[in-house]
Design an enzyme around this catalytic site. Sequence first.
Site, PDB file in Angstrom:
ATOM      1  N   GLY A 209       0.832  -1.207   0.000  1.00 28.82           N
ATOM      2  CA  GLY A 209       0.000   0.000   0.000  1.00 28.82           C
ATOM      3  C   GLY A 209       0.855   1.241   0.000  1.00 28.82           C
ATOM      4  O   GLY A 209       2.019   1.216  -0.428  1.00 28.82           O
ATOM      5  N   SER A 210       0.294   2.313   0.508  1.00 25.41           N
ATOM      6  CA  SER A 210       0.963   3.614   0.428  1.00 25.41           C
ATOM      7  C   SER A 210       2.067   3.738   1.471  1.00 25.41           C
ATOM      8  O   SER A 210       2.040   3.076   2.519  1.00 25.41           O
ATOM      9  CB  SER A 210      -0.065   4.722   0.656  1.00 25.41           C
ATOM     10  OG  SER A 210      -0.606   4.591   1.956  1.00 25.41           O
ATOM     11  N   ALA A 211       3.002   4.639   1.205  1.00 23.53           N
ATOM     12  CA  ALA A 211       4.064   4.901   2.175  1.00 23.53           C
ATOM     13  C   ALA A 211       3.473   5.495   3.459  1.00 23.53           C
ATOM     14  O   ALA A 211       3.964   5.225   4.553  1.00 23.53           O
ATOM     15  CB  ALA A 211       5.093   5.854   1.569  1.00 23.53           C
ATOM     16  N   ARG A 212       2.389   6.270   3.310  1.00 22.01           N
ATOM     17  CA  ARG A 212       1.770   6.879   4.499  1.00 22.01           C
ATOM     18  C   ARG A 212       1.337   5.792   5.481  1.00 22.01           C
ATOM     19  O   ARG A 212       1.694   5.825   6.664  1.00 22.01           O
ATOM     20  CB  ARG A 212       0.552   7.712   4.041  1.00 22.01           C
ATOM     21  CG  ARG A 212      -0.191   8.440   5.122  1.00 22.01           C
ATOM     22  CD  ARG A 212      -1.445   9.125   4.570  1.00 22.01           C
ATOM     23  NE  ARG A 212      -2.076   8.430   3.457  1.00 22.01           N
ATOM     24  CZ  ARG A 212      -2.822   7.335   3.550  1.00 22.01           C
ATOM     25  NH1 ARG A 212      -3.071   6.822   4.735  1.00 22.01           N
ATOM     26  NH2 ARG A 212      -3.339   6.763   2.480  1.00 22.01           N
ATOM     27  N   GLY A 214       2.253   2.614   5.393  1.00 23.10           N
ATOM     28  CA  GLY A 214       3.406   1.774   5.728  1.00 23.10           C
ATOM     29  C   GLY A 214       4.233   2.384   6.854  1.00 23.10           C
ATOM     30  O   GLY A 214       4.704   1.672   7.755  1.00 23.10           O
ATOM     31  N   GLU A 232       5.581  -3.216   1.279  1.00 21.15           N
ATOM     32  CA  GLU A 232       5.743  -2.923  -0.155  1.00 21.15           C
ATOM     33  C   GLU A 232       4.977  -1.629  -0.395  1.00 21.15           C
ATOM     34  O   GLU A 232       3.750  -1.616  -0.311  1.00 21.15           O
ATOM     35  CB  GLU A 232       5.156  -4.057  -1.025  1.00 21.15           C
ATOM     36  CG  GLU A 232       5.461  -5.478  -0.553  1.00 21.15           C
ATOM     37  CD  GLU A 232       6.931  -5.798  -0.470  1.00 21.15           C
ATOM     38  OE1 GLU A 232       7.704  -5.258  -1.282  1.00 21.15           O
ATOM     39  OE2 GLU A 232       7.325  -6.578   0.422  1.00 21.15           O
ATOM     40  N   CYS A 266       2.253   1.008  -8.760  1.00 19.84           N
ATOM     41  CA  CYS A 266       3.333   1.504  -7.898  1.00 19.84           C
ATOM     42  C   CYS A 266       4.573   1.819  -8.730  1.00 19.84           C
ATOM     43  O   CYS A 266       5.373   2.667  -8.356  1.00 19.84           O
ATOM     44  CB  CYS A 266       3.649   0.487  -6.811  1.00 19.84           C
ATOM     45  SG  CYS A 266       4.009  -1.147  -7.442  1.00 19.84           S
TER      46      CYS A 266
HETATM   47  P1  NAD Z   1      -3.361   2.344   1.302  1.00 20.41           P
HETATM   48  O1  NAD Z   1      -2.094   2.481   2.033  1.00 20.41           O
HETATM   49  O2  NAD Z   1      -4.346   3.447   1.406  1.00 20.41           O
HETATM   50  O3  NAD Z   1      -4.145   1.024   1.780  1.00 20.41           O
HETATM   51  C1  NAD Z   1      -3.542  -0.258   1.753  1.00 20.41           C
HETATM   52  C2  NAD Z   1      -4.190  -1.126   2.809  1.00 20.41           C
HETATM   53  O4  NAD Z   1      -3.817  -0.684   4.104  1.00 20.41           O
HETATM   54  C3  NAD Z   1      -5.718  -1.087   2.767  1.00 20.41           C
HETATM   55  O5  NAD Z   1      -6.181  -2.376   3.064  1.00 20.41           O
HETATM   56  C4  NAD Z   1      -6.059  -0.088   3.855  1.00 20.41           C
HETATM   57  O6  NAD Z   1      -7.340  -0.284   4.412  1.00 20.41           O
HETATM   58  C5  NAD Z   1      -4.975  -0.354   4.876  1.00 20.41           C
HETATM   59  N1  NAD Z   1      -4.598   0.795   5.701  1.00 20.41           N
HETATM   60  C6  NAD Z   1      -4.564   2.096   5.353  1.00 20.41           C
HETATM   61  N2  NAD Z   1      -4.070   2.832   6.378  1.00 20.41           N
HETATM   62  C7  NAD Z   1      -3.788   1.970   7.391  1.00 20.41           C
HETATM   63  C8  NAD Z   1      -3.258   2.114   8.710  1.00 20.41           C
HETATM   64  N3  NAD Z   1      -2.893   3.308   9.195  1.00 20.41           N
HETATM   65  N4  NAD Z   1      -3.093   1.006   9.463  1.00 20.41           N
HETATM   66  C9  NAD Z   1      -3.429  -0.209   8.968  1.00 20.41           C
HETATM   67  N5  NAD Z   1      -3.958  -0.396   7.742  1.00 20.41           N
HETATM   68  C10 NAD Z   1      -4.135   0.682   6.959  1.00 20.41           C
HETATM   69  O7  NAD Z   1      -2.992   2.026  -0.217  1.00 20.41           O
HETATM   70  P2  NAD Z   1      -3.962   2.001  -1.482  1.00 20.41           P
HETATM   71  O8  NAD Z   1      -4.391   3.398  -1.746  1.00 20.41           O
HETATM   72  O9  NAD Z   1      -4.992   0.948  -1.322  1.00 20.41           O
HETATM   73  O10 NAD Z   1      -2.982   1.499  -2.627  1.00 20.41           O
HETATM   74  C11 NAD Z   1      -2.198   2.337  -3.409  1.00 20.41           C
HETATM   75  C12 NAD Z   1      -0.801   2.440  -2.844  1.00 20.41           C
HETATM   76  O11 NAD Z   1      -0.202   1.155  -2.818  1.00 20.41           O
HETATM   77  C13 NAD Z   1       0.121   3.298  -3.706  1.00 20.41           C
HETATM   78  O12 NAD Z   1       0.934   4.066  -2.868  1.00 20.41           O
HETATM   79  C14 NAD Z   1       0.942   2.272  -4.455  1.00 20.41           C
HETATM   80  O13 NAD Z   1       2.181   2.745  -4.903  1.00 20.41           O
HETATM   81  C15 NAD Z   1       1.096   1.207  -3.418  1.00 20.41           C
HETATM   82  N6  NAD Z   1       1.399  -0.079  -4.031  1.00 20.41           N
HETATM   83  C16 NAD Z   1       2.639  -0.637  -3.803  1.00 20.41           C
HETATM   84  C17 NAD Z   1       2.969  -1.828  -4.416  1.00 20.41           C
HETATM   85  C18 NAD Z   1       4.299  -2.496  -4.210  1.00 20.41           C
HETATM   86  O14 NAD Z   1       4.400  -3.691  -4.477  1.00 20.41           O
HETATM   87  N7  NAD Z   1       5.331  -1.808  -3.759  1.00 20.41           N
HETATM   88  C19 NAD Z   1       2.050  -2.449  -5.251  1.00 20.41           C
HETATM   89  C20 NAD Z   1       0.808  -1.862  -5.435  1.00 20.41           C
HETATM   90  C21 NAD Z   1       0.486  -0.678  -4.810  1.00 20.41           C
END
Ligand code: NAD
Length: 481
Positions: A209-212, A214, A232, A266
């Site tokens: 997911g997002s760096a925020r 993560g 990731e 990503c």
């Molecule tokens: P996101 O971070 O908003 O959400 C990802 C997951 O984490 C969701 O299930 C969400 O509900 C959960 N989540 C969000 N905040 C959380 C917190 N504070 N604590 C626990 N769980 C939380 O990401 P997104 O918007 O769904 O996806 C897009 C992002 O993912 C982009 O930044 C993209 O670059 C990244 N991404 C990375 C890869 C990689 O392999 N490196 C692959 C695909 C997407």
Amino acid sequence: MSAPVTSLTSTEPATGELLWTGAVGDPDSEVGAARGAWASWASRSLAFRVETLRRFANAARQKAEPFADLIARETGKPLWEARTEVEAVINKVDISVAAYAERTPQRRLEGAMGTRVAVRHKPHGVLAVLGPYNFPAHLPNGHIVPALIAGNAIVFKPSEKTPAVGAYLVGLYHEAGVPEGAVRCVQGGPEVGKALASHSGIDGLLFTGSARAGLALSRQFAETPTKILALEMGGNNPLVVWDAPDTYAAATIAVQSAFLSAGQRCTAARRLIVREGQHQELIDTIVRIIDRLIIDHPHANPAPFMGPVIDNVAADQLQDAFLELMGRGGRAIRRLDRKDGDKPFLTPALIDVTEVAKRPDAELFGPALQIIRVPDFDAAIVEANATRYGLAASLVGGSPELYDRFWANVRAGVINWNGPTNGAPSKAPFGGIGLSGNHRPSAYYAADYCAYPVTSSEAESARANIGVGLADPNAPENLEG
Ligand code: NAD
């Protein structure tokens, strides 16, 4: 205090129609169910677990069309692209079996004094998996399959924007014979993600997911170094075009890198770095291509190149970020406009940000490519590295020597030459440095974070003596009487 959210819905980004509705899950009971099941799953033979996952691949193959249709509807990505995602889900099983054997094999070594030393791997226990919305099946599956092969049980929380695909994926594991307790699905948003991540009953968390998010998880896990955390995350990826003899090919690579999946990858190129004075023909060619791109409903005929972004909130945020770049001196060549007032279809945008002072190092997760003109190749490398992220980078053009310089000096986990930044090969490791990950790469190396090594010195019988430092029992001072 506001009441907790108890239900979740998902709508099709392309039509606004309701697709799925269901209850928000309870991490506590799902972790409990997984804890109850994991020891028995872990004690099955590797052959049994592999066979079960092969049945899962077959189940996905049999349902490939409805599965792809659901992915297309829920994400808005074109049907042809959703089909490639299902293909990746199926192929993940064989790749993970090979990776498990290669990355975490059983090994026998010769120890001191003829003892046998065995190196084997054990599963962590119960692993939580948090998935993103852009590849709602392939990316969680990329954690879940290797983790199951290694003998872990899983509690998976799909993105709140793609709950239907998440539920469908988990249904396929169960249909194939993975015990219901060994893969649990818990629906919900970030609050459920936080509750799952902080649950004492998990042994680790595999996050995409997002760096925020993560970074928030990383802070949370600082208190529990006992648990494995694989992150990731996103990127602010550079694509450098330098002395490219074929302008059309270079422009095509730029368009594929920036706008496939409506820029929601990503690995998408966010910054196009070009040589001042050599750039105009390239930009004009990119413009000609993007003006021809079909942006439409996932099932439209002719098939679209890209669909909408995930929802109107994301579209609004992207447009705001684009306007901000313009306000700070960016020159829009193609604007990030809505195609259709109340739907999140965005037109591919190009903006020259060379004159923008203090360019924000943010991942604009949509179809917007920023152009930066530089005078020489050293400056191109400095620009490419002007980010806290480090996921993907590409050089298009140049000589082998120039690529060597690029490869040696650019900081990223994926570095390509004469190819797009995206579309990483699944039989290789995949991950980034900086804000893009925490040095636990996924794809082929996912096996590494799904099990821990145990080294054992082993002998059939106990033989031991103390060779040095024991007093002689026959020496006069040691004799009694
Ligand atoms: P996101 O971070 O908003 O959400 C990802 C997951 O984490 C969701 O299930 C969400 O509900 C959960 N989540 C969000 N905040 C959380 C917190 N504070 N604590 C626990 N769980 C939380 O990401 P997104 O918007 O769904 O996806 C897009 C992002 O993912 C982009 O930044 C993209 O670059 C990244 N991404 C990375 C890869 C990689 O392999 N490196 C692959 C695909 C997407």
